[in-house]
Write an enzyme that holds these catalytic residues in place. Structure first.
Site, PDB file in Angstrom:
ATOM      1  N   ILE A 227      -0.362   7.160   0.984  1.00  0.00           N
ATOM      2  CA  ILE A 227       0.603   8.103   1.493  1.00  0.00           C
ATOM      3  C   ILE A 227      -0.021   9.143   2.116  1.00  0.00           C
ATOM      4  O   ILE A 227       0.672   9.836   3.059  1.00  0.00           O
ATOM      5  CB  ILE A 227       1.378   8.749   0.249  1.00  0.00           C
ATOM      6  CG1 ILE A 227       0.194   9.610  -0.652  1.00  0.00           C
ATOM      7  CG2 ILE A 227       2.171   7.734  -0.469  1.00  0.00           C
ATOM      8  CD1 ILE A 227       1.187  10.376  -1.765  1.00  0.00           C
ATOM      9  N   LYS A 228      -1.473   9.412   2.199  1.00  0.00           N
ATOM     10  CA  LYS A 228      -1.990  10.389   3.162  1.00  0.00           C
ATOM     11  C   LYS A 228      -1.433  11.779   3.204  1.00  0.00           C
ATOM     12  O   LYS A 228      -1.138  12.113   4.064  1.00  0.00           O
ATOM     13  CB  LYS A 228      -2.400   9.818   4.321  1.00  0.00           C
ATOM     14  CG  LYS A 228      -3.153   8.541   4.636  1.00  0.00           C
ATOM     15  CD  LYS A 228      -3.592   8.145   5.998  1.00  0.00           C
ATOM     16  CE  LYS A 228      -4.365   7.010   5.928  1.00  0.00           C
ATOM     17  NZ  LYS A 228      -3.386   5.596   5.492  1.00  0.00           N
TER      18      LYS A 228
END
Ligand SMILES: O=c1ccn([C@@H]2O[C@H](COP(=O)(O)O)[C@@H](O)[C@H]2O)c(=O)[nH]1
EC number: 4.1.1.23
Length: 308
Positions: free
Chosen positions: A104-105
């Site tokens: 998901i960074k």
């Protein structure tokens, strides 16, 4: 959670993770047709198609692999219906005993990072009850807002026995533009690596920390240095296969215990049936093609691991 991941890697003798990055163009025609006949050519139809496709891949590979890494962007592009498919995919893979690494960074100011961490790894209180949002086991975190953007994730990891992988040196061609900049003679990615070690000390498993990092397969010299700088940090390694990273480049990402790295492949596995090598499986055999590609990848990576 890192203990569970290590146990799964050891049990299956497979330091690999399958990236679930579904593009509609990878989904076989017959799956698309069925989903569209039920839900029309709509976002709901697309979401149903990618969910069926993922389910086939999970069913065909779960006994061989420790973990999956769904890339949330591939689902977000289809809006809320895509996110429902992401959630269903995570829940189903978990039912099959797999560790879920949500790619998901995220990373923001402290209060916003807390919301991300709670939504993806923790639980939210509603009245007298607690509810899990996406309930992944690990997520990837962007550290470029500094400690106050990362610490909320570490706190939630401690509370719920979860983990994170912090971006240190990414696999993409222009990652050096900022990450390799020298500060007092040292590249920025090394300074981030030192912070990863510090954050990880507060969140240790038995041997490795619940705070891992991301180092691309495409920068093996840097991987070798970073491995030494962070002996107790698990490295999530993207960039193998489709991006050009090779098993022999990854020898030094592992520790002498044979652990310490988990190598991702997304397109190379989930769209294997489109490669000449696996074309004989055909569209209807897409999941079996993925299974064969997983077996080939495990043999390839384990060969490199043995040469450590
Ligand atoms: O440095 C990074 C960090 C994350 N990724 C992600 O990994 C997969 C790679 O997909 P392939 O098809 O195996 O190339 C994808 O989800 C990226 O967003 C990365 O590639 N590099």
């Amino acid at each position: 959670m890192i203990n569970e991941l290590v146990a799964q890697i050891e049990k299956k003798d497979a330091p690999i993770v399958v990236g679930l990055d579904p593009m509609l163009s990878y989904v076989p025609e017959y799956i698309q047709k069925k989903a569209f006949s039920e839900y029309g050519e709509t976002l709901k139809g697309v979401a149903e198609a990618i969910w069926e496709y993922n389910k086939g891949i999970i069913d065909a590979t779960y006994d061989l692999i420790p973990a999956v890494k769904p890339q949330i962007a591939m689902y977000e592009q289809f809006g809320i219906e895509g996110l429902i498919a992401f959630h269903k995919t995570c829940a189903y893979a978990k039912e099959k005993g797999l560790v879920i690494i949500g790619d998901i960074k995220r990373g923001d100011i402290g209060s916003t990072s807390t919301a991300y961490a709670v939504g993806h790894l923790g639980k939210v209180q509603v009245g007298s009850k607690e509810y899990a949002g996406f309930d992944e086991d690990f997520v990837t975190v962007n550290p470029y807002l500094g400690t106050d953007g990362v610490k909320p994730f570490v706190d939630v990891c401690k509370q719920y026995n979860k983990g994170i992988f912090v971006l240190v040196k990414t696999s993409n061609p222009s990652s050096g533009e900022f990450q390799d900049q020298l500060i007092n003679g040292r590249p920025l990615y090394e300074l981030v690596a030192e912070k990863v070690v510090e954050w990880g000390e507060a969140c240790m498993g038995d041997t490795y920390s619940n705070v891992g990092c991301v180092v691309g397969a495409t920068y093996p010299e840097m991987g070798k240095i970073l491995r030494k700088l962070m002996p107790k940090t698990y490295i999530l390694v993207p960039g193998y296969g489709a991006q050009g990273g090779k098993a022999e480049d990854l020898v030094h990402y592992f520790n002498p215990d044979g652990l310490g790295a988990i190598v991702n492949s997304s397109r190379g596995i989930i769209a294997a049936y489109k490669q000449d090598k696996y074309a004989s499986f055909g569209e209807t055999g897409y999941a079996d093609a993925s299974r064969q590609a997983v077996k080939d990848m495990i043999a390839d990576i384990n060969g490199a691991r043995a040469n450590r």
